[in-house]
Design a protein around this motif. Structure first.
Motif, PDB file in Angstrom:
ATOM      1  N   GLU A  82      32.938  47.300  29.135  1.00  0.00           N
ATOM      2  CA  GLU A  82      33.971  47.944  29.955  1.00  0.00           C
ATOM      3  C   GLU A  82      33.690  49.433  30.113  1.00  0.00           C
ATOM      4  OE1 GLU A  82      37.833  47.191  28.405  1.00  0.00           O
ATOM      5  OE2 GLU A  82      37.723  45.026  28.688  1.00  0.00           O
ATOM      6  N   TYR A  83      33.309  50.076  29.015  1.00  0.00           N
ATOM      7  CA  TYR A  83      33.019  51.506  29.063  1.00  0.00           C
ATOM      8  C   TYR A  83      31.810  51.787  29.941  1.00  0.00           C
ATOM      9  CZ  TYR A  83      31.471  56.148  27.615  1.00  0.00           C
ATOM     10  OH  TYR A  83      31.053  57.453  27.612  1.00  0.00           O
ATOM     11  N   THR A  84      30.777  50.986  29.799  1.00  0.00           N
ATOM     12  CA  THR A  84      29.541  51.178  30.566  1.00  0.00           C
ATOM     13  C   THR A  84      29.798  51.115  32.065  1.00  0.00           C
ATOM     14  OG1 THR A  84      28.300  50.158  28.754  1.00  0.00           O
ATOM     15  CG2 THR A  84      27.177  50.342  30.870  1.00  0.00           C
ATOM     16  N   ALA A  85      30.759  50.294  32.478  1.00  0.00           N
ATOM     17  CA  ALA A  85      31.049  50.112  33.906  1.00  0.00           C
ATOM     18  C   ALA A  85      31.853  51.262  34.508  1.00  0.00           C
ATOM     19  CB  ALA A  85      31.796  48.791  34.114  1.00  0.00           C
ATOM     20  N   LEU A  86      32.414  52.132  33.682  1.00  0.00           N
ATOM     21  CA  LEU A  86      33.242  53.235  34.177  1.00  0.00           C
ATOM     22  C   LEU A  86      32.397  54.318  34.843  1.00  0.00           C
ATOM     23  CD1 LEU A  86      35.633  53.733  31.119  1.00  0.00           C
ATOM     24  CD2 LEU A  86      36.208  52.615  33.288  1.00  0.00           C
ATOM     25  N   SER A  87      33.018  55.095  35.720  1.00  0.00           N
ATOM     26  CA  SER A  87      32.347  56.275  36.282  1.00  0.00           C
ATOM     27  C   SER A  87      32.164  57.307  35.175  1.00  0.00           C
ATOM     28  CB  SER A  87      33.194  56.877  37.406  1.00  0.00           C
ATOM     29  OG  SER A  87      34.389  57.463  36.871  1.00  0.00           O
ATOM     30  N   GLY A  88      31.330  58.298  35.424  1.00  0.00           N
ATOM     31  CA  GLY A  88      31.110  59.335  34.414  1.00  0.00           C
ATOM     32  C   GLY A  88      32.401  60.039  34.043  1.00  0.00           C
ATOM     33  N   PHE A  89      33.218  60.352  35.050  1.00  0.00           N
ATOM     34  CA  PHE A  89      34.493  61.035  34.788  1.00  0.00           C
ATOM     35  C   PHE A  89      35.397  60.167  33.925  1.00  0.00           C
ATOM     36  CE2 PHE A  89      38.952  61.930  35.769  1.00  0.00           C
ATOM     37  CZ  PHE A  89      39.018  63.294  35.500  1.00  0.00           C
ATOM     38  N   GLU A  90      35.504  58.879  34.244  1.00  0.00           N
ATOM     39  CA  GLU A  90      36.352  57.978  33.469  1.00  0.00           C
ATOM     40  C   GLU A  90      35.814  57.801  32.044  1.00  0.00           C
ATOM     41  OE1 GLU A  90      39.275  56.718  34.124  1.00  0.00           O
ATOM     42  OE2 GLU A  90      39.338  57.715  36.075  1.00  0.00           O
ATOM     43  N   GLN A  91      34.499  57.868  31.881  1.00  0.00           N
ATOM     44  CA  GLN A  91      33.910  57.801  30.538  1.00  0.00           C
ATOM     45  C   GLN A  91      34.318  59.025  29.720  1.00  0.00           C
ATOM     46  OE1 GLN A  91      29.663  57.242  30.853  1.00  0.00           O
ATOM     47  NE2 GLN A  91      29.867  55.028  31.145  1.00  0.00           N
ATOM     48  N   VAL A  92      34.231  60.196  30.338  1.00  0.00           N
ATOM     49  CA  VAL A  92      34.646  61.421  29.641  1.00  0.00           C
ATOM     50  C   VAL A  92      36.124  61.349  29.290  1.00  0.00           C
ATOM     51  CG1 VAL A  92      34.970  63.920  29.859  1.00  0.00           C
ATOM     52  CG2 VAL A  92      32.864  62.865  30.694  1.00  0.00           C
ATOM     53  N   LYS A  93      36.932  60.899  30.232  1.00  0.00           N
ATOM     54  CA  LYS A  93      38.367  60.768  29.990  1.00  0.00           C
ATOM     55  C   LYS A  93      38.644  59.820  28.827  1.00  0.00           C
ATOM     56  CE  LYS A  93      42.748  59.590  32.257  1.00  0.00           C
ATOM     57  NZ  LYS A  93      43.388  59.070  33.486  1.00  0.00           N
ATOM     58  N   SER A  94      37.948  58.697  28.783  1.00  0.00           N
ATOM     59  CA  SER A  94      38.114  57.737  27.687  1.00  0.00           C
ATOM     60  C   SER A  94      37.718  58.349  26.353  1.00  0.00           C
ATOM     61  CB  SER A  94      37.267  56.483  27.946  1.00  0.00           C
ATOM     62  OG  SER A  94      37.712  55.809  29.086  1.00  0.00           O
ATOM     63  N   SER A 142      25.305  63.125  22.101  1.00  0.00           N
ATOM     64  CA  SER A 142      24.590  62.492  23.208  1.00  0.00           C
ATOM     65  C   SER A 142      25.496  61.564  24.012  1.00  0.00           C
ATOM     66  CB  SER A 142      23.367  61.723  22.691  1.00  0.00           C
ATOM     67  OG  SER A 142      23.777  60.627  21.878  1.00  0.00           O
ATOM     68  N   ILE A 143      26.515  60.988  23.355  1.00  0.00           N
ATOM     69  CA  ILE A 143      27.458  60.107  24.057  1.00  0.00           C
ATOM     70  C   ILE A 143      28.219  60.897  25.117  1.00  0.00           C
ATOM     71  CG2 ILE A 143      29.490  58.620  23.788  1.00  0.00           C
ATOM     72  CD1 ILE A 143      28.592  58.097  20.909  1.00  0.00           C
ATOM     73  N   VAL A 144      28.672  62.094  24.742  1.00  0.00           N
ATOM     74  CA  VAL A 144      29.432  62.940  25.667  1.00  0.00           C
ATOM     75  C   VAL A 144      28.532  63.463  26.779  1.00  0.00           C
ATOM     76  CG1 VAL A 144      31.086  64.831  25.822  1.00  0.00           C
ATOM     77  CG2 VAL A 144      30.740  63.668  23.639  1.00  0.00           C
ATOM     78  N   LEU A 145      27.367  63.946  26.416  1.00  0.00           N
ATOM     79  CA  LEU A 145      26.441  64.487  27.408  1.00  0.00           C
ATOM     80  C   LEU A 145      26.047  63.429  28.436  1.00  0.00           C
ATOM     81  CD1 LEU A 145      24.086  66.778  25.299  1.00  0.00           C
ATOM     82  CD2 LEU A 145      25.418  67.464  27.301  1.00  0.00           C
ATOM     83  N   SER A 146      25.832  62.213  27.963  1.00  0.00           N
ATOM     84  CA  SER A 146      25.460  61.128  28.878  1.00  0.00           C
ATOM     85  C   SER A 146      26.559  60.869  29.894  1.00  0.00           C
ATOM     86  CB  SER A 146      25.171  59.841  28.089  1.00  0.00           C
ATOM     87  OG  SER A 146      24.033  60.002  27.282  1.00  0.00           O
ATOM     88  N   ALA A 147      27.821  60.932  29.433  1.00  0.00           N
ATOM     89  CA  ALA A 147      28.955  60.717  30.333  1.00  0.00           C
ATOM     90  C   ALA A 147      29.040  61.838  31.368  1.00  0.00           C
ATOM     91  CB  ALA A 147      30.251  60.624  29.535  1.00  0.00           C
ATOM     92  N   LEU A 148      28.855  63.079  30.931  1.00  0.00           N
ATOM     93  CA  LEU A 148      28.880  64.212  31.869  1.00  0.00           C
ATOM     94  C   LEU A 148      27.763  64.094  32.906  1.00  0.00           C
ATOM     95  CD1 LEU A 148      29.576  67.211  29.450  1.00  0.00           C
ATOM     96  CD2 LEU A 148      31.081  66.428  31.288  1.00  0.00           C
ATOM     97  N   VAL A 172      25.513  71.929  32.624  1.00  0.00           N
ATOM     98  CA  VAL A 172      26.110  70.798  31.909  1.00  0.00           C
ATOM     99  C   VAL A 172      26.199  71.109  30.420  1.00  0.00           C
ATOM    100  CG1 VAL A 172      25.857  68.358  31.304  1.00  0.00           C
ATOM    101  CG2 VAL A 172      25.276  69.131  33.598  1.00  0.00           C
ATOM    102  N   GLN A 173      25.139  71.694  29.877  1.00  0.00           N
ATOM    103  CA  GLN A 173      25.126  72.024  28.449  1.00  0.00           C
ATOM    104  C   GLN A 173      26.194  73.056  28.111  1.00  0.00           C
ATOM    105  OE1 GLN A 173      23.029  70.641  25.894  1.00  0.00           O
ATOM    106  NE2 GLN A 173      24.598  71.665  24.677  1.00  0.00           N
ATOM    107  N   GLU A 174      26.370  74.044  28.974  1.00  0.00           N
ATOM    108  CA  GLU A 174      27.385  75.071  28.741  1.00  0.00           C
ATOM    109  C   GLU A 174      28.788  74.478  28.804  1.00  0.00           C
ATOM    110  OE1 GLU A 174      24.990  78.995  30.488  1.00  0.00           O
ATOM    111  OE2 GLU A 174      26.225  77.767  31.824  1.00  0.00           O
ATOM    112  N   MET A 175      29.018  73.598  29.771  1.00  0.00           N
ATOM    113  CA  MET A 175      30.325  72.951  29.888  1.00  0.00           C
ATOM    114  C   MET A 175      30.590  72.073  28.668  1.00  0.00           C
ATOM    115  SD  MET A 175      33.124  72.524  31.538  1.00  0.00           S
ATOM    116  CE  MET A 175      32.966  73.012  33.251  1.00  0.00           C
ATOM    117  N   PHE A 176      29.587  71.300  28.268  1.00  0.00           N
ATOM    118  CA  PHE A 176      29.722  70.415  27.110  1.00  0.00           C
ATOM    119  C   PHE A 176      30.026  71.205  25.836  1.00  0.00           C
ATOM    120  CE2 PHE A 176      27.365  69.100  23.339  1.00  0.00           C
ATOM    121  CZ  PHE A 176      28.092  67.965  22.978  1.00  0.00           C
TER     122      PHE A 176
END
Length: 222
Positions: A82-94, A142-148, A172-176
Motif C-alpha cells: 500500500e505504501y509503495t503505491a502512494l505518490s511521493g507526497f502521500e508517502q511523506v505524509k504517511s 533513506s526512507i524519507v529521502l526516497s519519498a521526497l 532535496v537534502q537541505e529540505m530533508f
C-alpha cells in the motif's frame, strides 16, 4: 566458544543494553554509573567491564539499539504494498503521521537521543567511533529521502517552484535535513521539558506536532 556459551553471552549483552537504555533515557547518561548499570543488569561490575570497557562504548551500543528499534517500527509501515503505491507526497505524509505517533508513544527514545547527543559532545567522542551509529541513522533517513525524491519525480512535491526564494533555492537534502531537525527538536523538547513551565502547557503536545507537520506539508506542495 560453544554455541550455548555464545548464546548466553549475547543474551547477557542484550540485557545490559536494554537495562542501560531504560536508565539512560530516564536519568541521562552522565548521571548513571557503571555500578548502576551492573546492579540493574544483575551482574558484577567486573563482568560489565568485560563486555564494555567504557561507558562511552556502552552508550554508543545503546544508541544503535535505540535507532534499530525505531527503524523497525517505520519499516513495518513503509515496506508494505500500500505504501509503495502512494505518490511521493502521500508517502511523506504517511511517514510524518507515524513520526507524530512515535513522538507521543516513544518519548523514551527521543529523551535518550537528547542525552546521547549531549554526552558524546561533552566527552568529545570522535566521529570515527560513531561510524556504525551513523550508518544506522542513514538507513532510516533513506526512507524519507526516497519519498521526497519520488515526490519530485512524480510531481506531487514541488517546493522548488515556490514564490518563496528560500524554499525555491533549497535542495532535496537541505529540505530533508531541516525537516527532520525541526521534528527532532520538537520531539526532544516535548520529551524532556515539554511541561516544565506553565506556558509550555498552553498548547497540547499533539497539537504542536500536527501544526509543525502541516507547515512542512504545505511547504512541500508550495
Amino acid at each position: 566458544m560453544s554455541e550455548i556459551r555464545k548464546e548466553k553471552k549475547d543474551s547477557r549483552i542484550q540485557s545490559i543494553i536494554e537495562c542501560s537504555f531504560g536508565l539512560f533515557s530516564e536519568n541521562g547518561i552522565e548521571n548513571i554509573s557503571m555500578n548502576d548499570i551492573a546492579a540493574a543488569s544483575k551482574i558484577g561490575v567486573a563482568s560489565l567491564y568485560r563486555y564494555f570497557q567504557t561507558k562511552e562504548e556502552l552508550a554508543i551500543e545503546v544508541a544503535i539499539y535505540a535507532w534499530n528499534i525505531e527503524k523497525s517500527v517505520f519499516k513495518e509501515v513503509f515496506t508494505s504494498g500500500e505504501y509503495t503505491a502512494l505518490s511521493g507526497f502521500e508517502q511523506v505524509k504517511s511517514l510524518l503521521e507515524v513520526f507524530a505517533d512515535a513522538i507521543v508513544t516513544q518519548r523514551s527514545f527521543f529523551g535518550f537521543i537528547y542525552y546521547f547527543d549531549s554526552f558524546i559532545k561533552k566527552e568529545k567522542v570522535s566521529a570515527d567511533r560513531l561510524c556504525e551509529y551513523e550508518r544506522t541513522i542513514v538507513e532510516m533517513n533513506s526512507i524519507v529521502l526516497s519519498a521526497l525524491e519520488k515526490g519530485i519525480a512524480d510531481g506531487s512535491i514541488s517546493f522548488t517552484g515556490s514564490k518563496n526564494e528560500v524554499l525555491a533555492s533549497a535542495s532535496v537534502q537541505e529540505m530533508f535535513t531541516t525537516m527532520m531537525h525541526s521534528l527532532f527538536c520538537l520531539a526532544q523538547k516535548l520529551s524532556i521539558s515539554g511541561d516544565l513551565l506553565n506556558m509550555d502547557t498552553v498548547v497540547e503536545a499533539r497539537k504542536q506536532i500536527e501544526i509543525l507537520i502541516n507547515i512542512i506539508l504545505v511547504a512541500l506542495k508550495n
